[in-house]
Scaffold this motif. Structure first.
Motif, PDB file in Angstrom:
ATOM      1  N   THR A 235      26.828 128.104  21.607  1.00  0.00           N
ATOM      2  CA  THR A 235      27.235 128.133  22.876  1.00  0.00           C
ATOM      3  C   THR A 235      27.991 126.411  22.646  1.00  0.00           C
ATOM      4  N   SER A 236      29.287 126.621  23.172  1.00  0.00           N
ATOM      5  CA  SER A 236      30.083 125.709  23.609  1.00  0.00           C
ATOM      6  C   SER A 236      29.329 124.493  24.315  1.00  0.00           C
ATOM      7  N   LEU A 237      29.398 122.990  23.630  1.00  0.00           N
ATOM      8  CA  LEU A 237      28.840 122.440  25.092  1.00  0.00           C
ATOM      9  C   LEU A 237      29.228 122.844  26.051  1.00  0.00           C
ATOM     10  N   GLU A 238      30.589 122.616  26.943  1.00  0.00           N
ATOM     11  CA  GLU A 238      30.596 123.278  27.859  1.00  0.00           C
ATOM     12  C   GLU A 238      30.578 124.032  28.222  1.00  0.00           C
ATOM     13  N   ARG A 239      30.322 125.364  27.402  1.00  0.00           N
ATOM     14  CA  ARG A 239      29.681 126.775  28.196  1.00  0.00           C
ATOM     15  C   ARG A 239      27.833 126.407  28.525  1.00  0.00           C
ATOM     16  N   THR A 240      27.407 125.886  27.736  1.00  0.00           N
ATOM     17  CA  THR A 240      26.010 125.225  27.449  1.00  0.00           C
ATOM     18  C   THR A 240      25.599 124.726  28.537  1.00  0.00           C
ATOM     19  N   ALA A 241      26.218 123.767  29.139  1.00  0.00           N
ATOM     20  CA  ALA A 241      26.334 122.592  30.735  1.00  0.00           C
ATOM     21  C   ALA A 241      26.753 123.751  31.526  1.00  0.00           C
ATOM     22  N   VAL A 242      27.069 124.606  31.488  1.00  0.00           N
ATOM     23  CA  VAL A 242      27.796 125.050  32.981  1.00  0.00           C
ATOM     24  C   VAL A 242      25.679 126.336  33.399  1.00  0.00           C
ATOM     25  N   ASP A 243      25.654 127.253  31.801  1.00  0.00           N
ATOM     26  CA  ASP A 243      24.508 127.597  31.772  1.00  0.00           C
ATOM     27  C   ASP A 243      23.519 127.022  32.225  1.00  0.00           C
ATOM     28  N   VAL A 244      23.046 126.178  31.398  1.00  0.00           N
ATOM     29  CA  VAL A 244      21.968 125.651  32.126  1.00  0.00           C
ATOM     30  C   VAL A 244      22.010 124.746  33.728  1.00  0.00           C
ATOM     31  N   ALA A 245      23.083 124.564  33.805  1.00  0.00           N
ATOM     32  CA  ALA A 245      23.547 124.009  35.438  1.00  0.00           C
ATOM     33  C   ALA A 245      23.264 124.992  36.853  1.00  0.00           C
TER      34      ALA A 245
ATOM     35  N   GLY B 145      28.960 114.087  37.970  1.00  0.00           N
ATOM     36  CA  GLY B 145      29.107 113.539  36.007  1.00  0.00           C
ATOM     37  C   GLY B 145      29.262 112.889  36.046  1.00  0.00           C
ATOM     38  N   ASN B 146      28.113 111.829  34.698  1.00  0.00           N
ATOM     39  CA  ASN B 146      28.826 111.132  34.269  1.00  0.00           C
ATOM     40  C   ASN B 146      28.491 110.835  32.840  1.00  0.00           C
ATOM     41  N   GLY B 147      28.623 110.571  31.536  1.00  0.00           N
ATOM     42  CA  GLY B 147      28.617 110.682  30.139  1.00  0.00           C
ATOM     43  C   GLY B 147      28.355 109.119  30.068  1.00  0.00           C
ATOM     44  N   LEU B 148      28.350 108.061  31.413  1.00  0.00           N
ATOM     45  CA  LEU B 148      27.937 106.500  30.737  1.00  0.00           C
ATOM     46  C   LEU B 148      26.467 107.095  30.880  1.00  0.00           C
ATOM     47  N   ALA B 149      25.198 108.482  31.532  1.00  0.00           N
ATOM     48  CA  ALA B 149      24.201 107.791  31.338  1.00  0.00           C
ATOM     49  C   ALA B 149      23.162 108.102  30.280  1.00  0.00           C
TER      50      ALA B 149
ATOM     51  N   ALA C 240      26.242 116.529  28.185  1.00  0.00           N
ATOM     52  CA  ALA C 240      27.494 117.835  27.007  1.00  0.00           C
ATOM     53  C   ALA C 240      28.722 116.559  27.558  1.00  0.00           C
ATOM     54  N   LEU C 241      29.061 115.637  28.587  1.00  0.00           N
ATOM     55  CA  LEU C 241      29.993 114.890  28.920  1.00  0.00           C
ATOM     56  C   LEU C 241      29.991 113.357  27.456  1.00  0.00           C
ATOM     57  N   ARG C 242      28.295 113.385  27.605  1.00  0.00           N
ATOM     58  CA  ARG C 242      28.128 111.945  26.628  1.00  0.00           C
ATOM     59  C   ARG C 242      28.273 112.326  25.849  1.00  0.00           C
ATOM     60  N   ALA C 243      28.199 113.838  24.604  1.00  0.00           N
ATOM     61  CA  ALA C 243      28.629 114.201  23.508  1.00  0.00           C
ATOM     62  C   ALA C 243      29.694 114.553  23.501  1.00  0.00           C
ATOM     63  N   GLY C 244      30.662 114.718  24.209  1.00  0.00           N
ATOM     64  CA  GLY C 244      31.918 114.945  24.246  1.00  0.00           C
ATOM     65  C   GLY C 244      32.863 116.165  24.948  1.00  0.00           C
ATOM     66  N   ALA C 245      32.271 116.987  25.435  1.00  0.00           N
ATOM     67  CA  ALA C 245      32.326 117.964  26.135  1.00  0.00           C
ATOM     68  C   ALA C 245      34.000 117.465  27.493  1.00  0.00           C
ATOM     69  N   THR C 246      34.601 117.937  27.773  1.00  0.00           N
ATOM     70  CA  THR C 246      35.887 117.228  28.987  1.00  0.00           C
ATOM     71  C   THR C 246      34.990 118.131  30.470  1.00  0.00           C
ATOM     72  N   ARG C 247      35.429 117.241  31.179  1.00  0.00           N
ATOM     73  CA  ARG C 247      35.415 117.514  32.498  1.00  0.00           C
ATOM     74  C   ARG C 247      35.972 118.929  33.395  1.00  0.00           C
TER      75      ARG C 247
END
Length: 318
Positions: A141-151, A198-202, A166-173
């Motif tokens: 699954t894509s970065l975005e879908r993976t983040a959603v499924d886990v969340a 969410g913040n990709g700077l973490a 996911a945001l740090r890896a390039g997913a978009t909000r």
């Protein structure tokens, strides 16, 4: 018994039974190597050479990644399911907070057929075409879908960690929000709240977990990755409040990341301590915590104490 280091490995670092037999090993030899701990079985007929690093958090993550790839790339399962949830995160190399790695997570595109099957946890979910991507020829699954499924299936801290990564890896909000639109599952409220924050700077699981605790305690929000100059050195902090209070999550990986060429981890620790002393001399208080502090709920009370005293700090020298 033969030397396991001489066994043929594929491009993932996996040792497959057929390749071992072709190299002159027998099933008896492979089984003996697994019993002795020289080989680790990650899937039926698939092994990796044992490594002391497998006992560390990062080594465990990598072993789960290899186990997920072994399942996805086996002939029996090819094309039937897509790696998803924690397994997709492992393949994307997204670090998660206390990930469920007991089973390999796969999604069957549809509404029927969910459940546990041997070494797999099968999720029956409808996937859009752009929810599926290929990483190293493995369907995940894509970065975005993976983040959603886990969340959707985790606590607020776990959801925030997945979305931060996911945001740090390039997913978009926006793409993550689109995959949450219309969701009515019990975890959707948590996932949406995590996306707001969410913040990709973490830069690590520990930093995301720390921030989740701050958010839930309604502490003043910090600035992430703020830079300070002190004694001619630049110090980039994990958390900053009004350029007067700095918070630092100390994980062993952090000092590995901060190492300069030719420098040991111990050298990096000493250098960071010198920077901290310089910041303290410049009027900036540095507060540090470790994983155990998060586990035992000590971070928020400590920060509450320092934040309540922020206005009483002496004026910074010019």
């Amino acid at each position: 018994m033969g030397d396991v280091q001489l066994l043929p490995v594929d491009r993932f670092g996996l040792i497959r039974r057929g390749d071992a037999l072709a190299a002159g090993w027998s099933d008896t030899m492979v089984a003996a190597a697994a019993r002795s701990g020289d080989l680790v079985r990650v899937a039926p007929g698939v092994f990796v050479v044992a490594d002391d690093l497998h006992a560390t958090p990062h080594g465990r993550d990598d072993l789960f990644r290899l186990r997920s790839i072994a399942v996805a790339s086996s002939v029996r399962d090819r094309g039937a399911t897509i790696l998803s949830h924690q397994s997709a995160a492992a393949v994307h190399r997204l670090p998660l907070l206390k990930a469920d790695d007991r089973l390999v997570h796969v999604t069957r595109n549809g509404v029927n057929g969910s459940g546990e099957r041997g070494y797999r946890k099968v999720h029956a979910l409808e996937l859009a075409a752009d929810d599926i991507v290929t990483v190293d020829d493995i369907a995940v699954t894509s970065l975005e879908r993976t983040a959603v499924d886990v969340a959707l299936e985790g606590t607020f801290a776990q959801a925030l960690t997945a979305i931060d990564a996911a945001l740090r890896a390039g997913a978009t909000r926006e793409a993550i929000a689109a995959r949450l639109r219309g969701r009515r599952s019990p975890g959707s409220r948590i996932a949406r709240a995590a996306l707001v924050h969410g913040n990709g700077l973490a830069e690590s699981v520990g930093e995301s977990w720390s921030r989740a605790e701050m958010i839930q305690a309604k502490l003043a929000p910090p600035t992430l990755q703020c830079e300070h100059r002190a004694d001619g050195e630049t110090f980039r902090s994990d958390f900053d409040w009004r350029c007067r209070l700095v918070g630092e999550f100390d994980g062993l990986h952090k000092y590995g990341r901060l190492r300069r060429q030719g420098e040991s981890v111990a050298d990096a620790v000493v250098r960071e301590k010198r920077r901290e002393d310089a910041l303290n001399r410049s009027g900036i208080k540095v507060v540090r915590w470790i994983w155990a502090d998060l586990e035992q709920g000590r971070v928020v009370p400590m920060l509450q104490t320092w934040l309540s005293a922020l206005d009483t700090f002496p004026a910074r020298p010019h």
